[in-house]
Design an enzyme around this catalytic site. Structure first.
Site, PDB file in Angstrom:
ATOM      1  N   CYS A  17      12.231 -52.072  19.563  1.00 44.88           N
ATOM      2  CA  CYS A  17      13.427 -51.287  19.872  1.00 44.88           C
ATOM      3  C   CYS A  17      14.162 -51.066  18.544  1.00 44.88           C
ATOM      4  O   CYS A  17      13.786 -51.662  17.523  1.00 44.88           O
ATOM      5  CB  CYS A  17      14.321 -52.074  20.824  1.00 44.88           C
ATOM      6  SG  CYS A  17      14.831 -53.643  20.088  1.00 44.88           S
ATOM      7  N   HIS A  79      19.933 -61.276  17.941  1.00 48.02           N
ATOM      8  CA  HIS A  79      20.556 -61.951  19.101  1.00 48.02           C
ATOM      9  C   HIS A  79      22.026 -62.295  18.876  1.00 48.02           C
ATOM     10  O   HIS A  79      22.750 -62.565  19.828  1.00 48.02           O
ATOM     11  CB  HIS A  79      19.872 -63.297  19.346  1.00 48.02           C
ATOM     12  CG  HIS A  79      18.429 -63.204  19.705  1.00 48.02           C
ATOM     13  ND1 HIS A  79      17.430 -63.662  18.894  1.00 48.02           N
ATOM     14  CD2 HIS A  79      17.834 -62.729  20.807  1.00 48.02           C
ATOM     15  CE1 HIS A  79      16.264 -63.472  19.488  1.00 48.02           C
ATOM     16  NE2 HIS A  79      16.480 -62.901  20.644  1.00 48.02           N
ATOM     17  N   CYS A 101      22.330 -57.049  16.642  1.00 39.74           N
ATOM     18  CA  CYS A 101      22.136 -55.670  17.120  1.00 39.74           C
ATOM     19  C   CYS A 101      23.494 -55.095  17.559  1.00 39.74           C
ATOM     20  O   CYS A 101      24.269 -55.786  18.232  1.00 39.74           O
ATOM     21  CB  CYS A 101      21.170 -55.676  18.298  1.00 39.74           C
ATOM     22  SG  CYS A 101      20.998 -54.051  19.036  1.00 39.74           S
ATOM     23  N   HIS A 129      19.344 -68.722  26.559  1.00 38.04           N
ATOM     24  CA  HIS A 129      18.936 -67.665  25.615  1.00 38.04           C
ATOM     25  C   HIS A 129      19.962 -67.555  24.479  1.00 38.04           C
ATOM     26  O   HIS A 129      21.173 -67.538  24.732  1.00 38.04           O
ATOM     27  CB  HIS A 129      18.800 -66.323  26.349  1.00 38.04           C
ATOM     28  CG  HIS A 129      18.103 -65.293  25.526  1.00 38.04           C
ATOM     29  ND1 HIS A 129      18.753 -64.547  24.576  1.00 38.04           N
ATOM     30  CD2 HIS A 129      16.802 -64.917  25.468  1.00 38.04           C
ATOM     31  CE1 HIS A 129      17.869 -63.744  23.984  1.00 38.04           C
ATOM     32  NE2 HIS A 129      16.685 -63.946  24.511  1.00 38.04           N
ATOM     33  N   GLU A 131      21.084 -65.149  22.692  1.00 42.29           N
ATOM     34  CA  GLU A 131      22.066 -64.051  22.817  1.00 42.29           C
ATOM     35  C   GLU A 131      23.203 -64.471  23.754  1.00 42.29           C
ATOM     36  O   GLU A 131      24.390 -64.259  23.457  1.00 42.29           O
ATOM     37  CB  GLU A 131      21.366 -62.796  23.366  1.00 42.29           C
ATOM     38  CG  GLU A 131      22.334 -61.645  23.628  1.00 42.29           C
ATOM     39  CD  GLU A 131      21.690 -60.482  24.381  1.00 42.29           C
ATOM     40  OE1 GLU A 131      20.533 -60.123  24.081  1.00 42.29           O
ATOM     41  OE2 GLU A 131      22.362 -59.932  25.268  1.00 42.29           O
ATOM     42  N   THR A 174      21.659 -58.216  27.381  1.00 38.22           N
ATOM     43  CA  THR A 174      21.143 -56.846  27.154  1.00 38.22           C
ATOM     44  C   THR A 174      19.765 -56.574  27.747  1.00 38.22           C
ATOM     45  O   THR A 174      19.426 -55.419  27.992  1.00 38.22           O
ATOM     46  CB  THR A 174      21.060 -56.560  25.642  1.00 38.22           C
ATOM     47  OG1 THR A 174      20.280 -57.594  25.034  1.00 38.22           O
ATOM     48  CG2 THR A 174      22.414 -56.470  25.003  1.00 38.22           C
ATOM     49  N   SER A 230       9.353 -64.058  24.659  1.00 35.71           N
ATOM     50  CA  SER A 230      10.317 -62.953  24.571  1.00 35.71           C
ATOM     51  C   SER A 230      10.915 -62.644  25.939  1.00 35.71           C
ATOM     52  O   SER A 230      10.188 -62.355  26.897  1.00 35.71           O
ATOM     53  CB  SER A 230       9.612 -61.722  23.995  1.00 35.71           C
ATOM     54  OG  SER A 230      10.200 -60.544  24.466  1.00 35.71           O
TER      55      SER A 230
HETATM   56  S1  SF4 Z   1      20.092 -55.216  22.462  1.00 32.84           S
HETATM   57 FE1  SF4 Z   1      18.177 -56.285  22.026  1.00 32.84          FE
HETATM   58  S2  SF4 Z   1      16.616 -55.095  23.147  1.00 32.84           S
HETATM   59 FE2  SF4 Z   1      18.459 -53.810  23.012  1.00 32.84          FE
HETATM   60  S3  SF4 Z   1      18.210 -52.539  21.175  1.00 32.84           S
HETATM   61 FE3  SF4 Z   1      19.330 -54.380  20.554  1.00 32.84          FE
HETATM   62  S4  SF4 Z   1      17.795 -55.853  19.880  1.00 32.84           S
HETATM   63 FE4  SF4 Z   1      16.741 -54.281  21.054  1.00 32.84          FE
END
Ligand code: SF4
Length: 293
Positions: A17, A79, A101, A129, A131, A174, A230
């Site tokens: 992604c 994360h 991200c 997790h 994140e 997410t 994952s």
């Molecule tokens: S939130 Fe996670 S799965 Fe979504 S784009 Fe960002 S890294 Fe990728």
């Protein structure tokens, strides 16, 4: 009747992604631009051994815990991390490069906003997790009323607290399944007076899951490529299992265990998680095409 030809259908939204792509590319660029400096990543940058080995070979090391003293650059992966961990990295003496991200940052910000506005905050996701741990830690700076649940059953434990609180706020890990969010919402609406939900499932995850579901409906078999560690890959395989025969493999070697199923399937779709490199996907496709002949 002529025998139907076998079809191999690769998904369009398969593999890295944009958040993962950005993290992998930036970390490589950082090392290239800082040859004399240590470049570390706190935790594995992505759940893929091949990529981690490639980074190690470039001199980018994975840190599994924060040392008391360190020097060089320490990267925060996509994360995200808790404010406490970020402070500890700074205290150790590292320079931080934050590659959380942007979609994960949005969840953290939304969670903080709801916590500040005195919502009882429910984070829909897996409590272990990374994140989710970081989202929770950020929100807990503002409120004690923060819980994590991956199902209505897990949320039942907090029913009395939720009922006692006037308003409930919801954010979502997410990579969660939309069906998990829907079931949690149905339960919350039945017990709470006011529920404010922010659907923070990222668009990359939604597009990947939607496309894969459509492919699964038209296929005898779906192959999901990606690490079993994952979260997004595992969720993808779980969703597809409800629709058609699905196998989750880490790489093309594992296909050998499923030759009977592959040989009897006429339409085979291939998708992959957000941390699966393109060459892994391509090798799976190549091997399947070889079995077609
Ligand atoms: S939130 Fe996670 S799965 Fe979504 S784009 Fe960002 S890294 Fe990728």
């Amino acid at each position: 009747m002529p025998e139907l030809k076998k079809e191999i259908i690769p998904a369009k939204y398969a593999g890295f992604c944009y958040g993962v792509k950005r993290a992998v590319e930036t970390v490589k660029k950082l090392k290239a631009e800082n040859k004399g400096k240590n470049v570390f990543v706190l935790g594995e940058l992505i759940h893929n051994t091949q990529v981690i080995n490639e980074l190690e070979n470039l001199g980018i090391k994975t840190l599994y815990e924060i040392p008391e003293k360190g020097e060089g650059i320490c990267v925060i992966r996509s994360h995200g991390e808790s404010p406490q961990v970020i402070e500890k990295i700074k205290q150790a003496g590292f320079e931080i490069v934050d590659l959380t991200c942007p979609d994960v940052k949005k969840v953290q910000q939304k969670a903080v906003e709801l916590a500040k506005e005195d919502y009882f905050l429910v984070i829909v996701g897996k409590s272990e997790h990374p994140e989710v741990i970081a989202i929770k830690a950020n929100a807990q700076l503002w409120s004690e009323n923060v819980v994590v649940a991956a199902s209505p059953e897990q949320l039942k434990e907090f029913e009395q607290q939720i009922k006692a609180h006037k308003k409930v706020g919801v954010v979502v890990q997410t990579t969660q399944r939309i069906s998990t969010l829907n079931s949690v919402m149905e339960y919350l609406i039945s017990i709470a007076k006011e529920v404010h939900v922010a659907n923070t499932i990222c668009s990359s995850t939604s597009m990947r899951q939607t496309e894969a579901k459509e492919l699964a409906m038209k296929s005898d078999l779906v192959i999901v490529a990606g690490s079993k560690k994952s979260a997004n890959t595992t969720h993808l395989a779980e969703i597809l299992k409800d629709i058609t025969a699905t196998i989750h493999i880490e790489n093309d070697d594992e296909l050998d265990k499923y030759t009977d199923l592959i040989d009897k399937s006429k339409r085979i779709a291939i998708t992959a998680g957000a941390s699966t490199p393109q060459d892994v996907i391509q090798r799976v496709i190549k091997k399947l095409n070889e079995r077609k002949k």
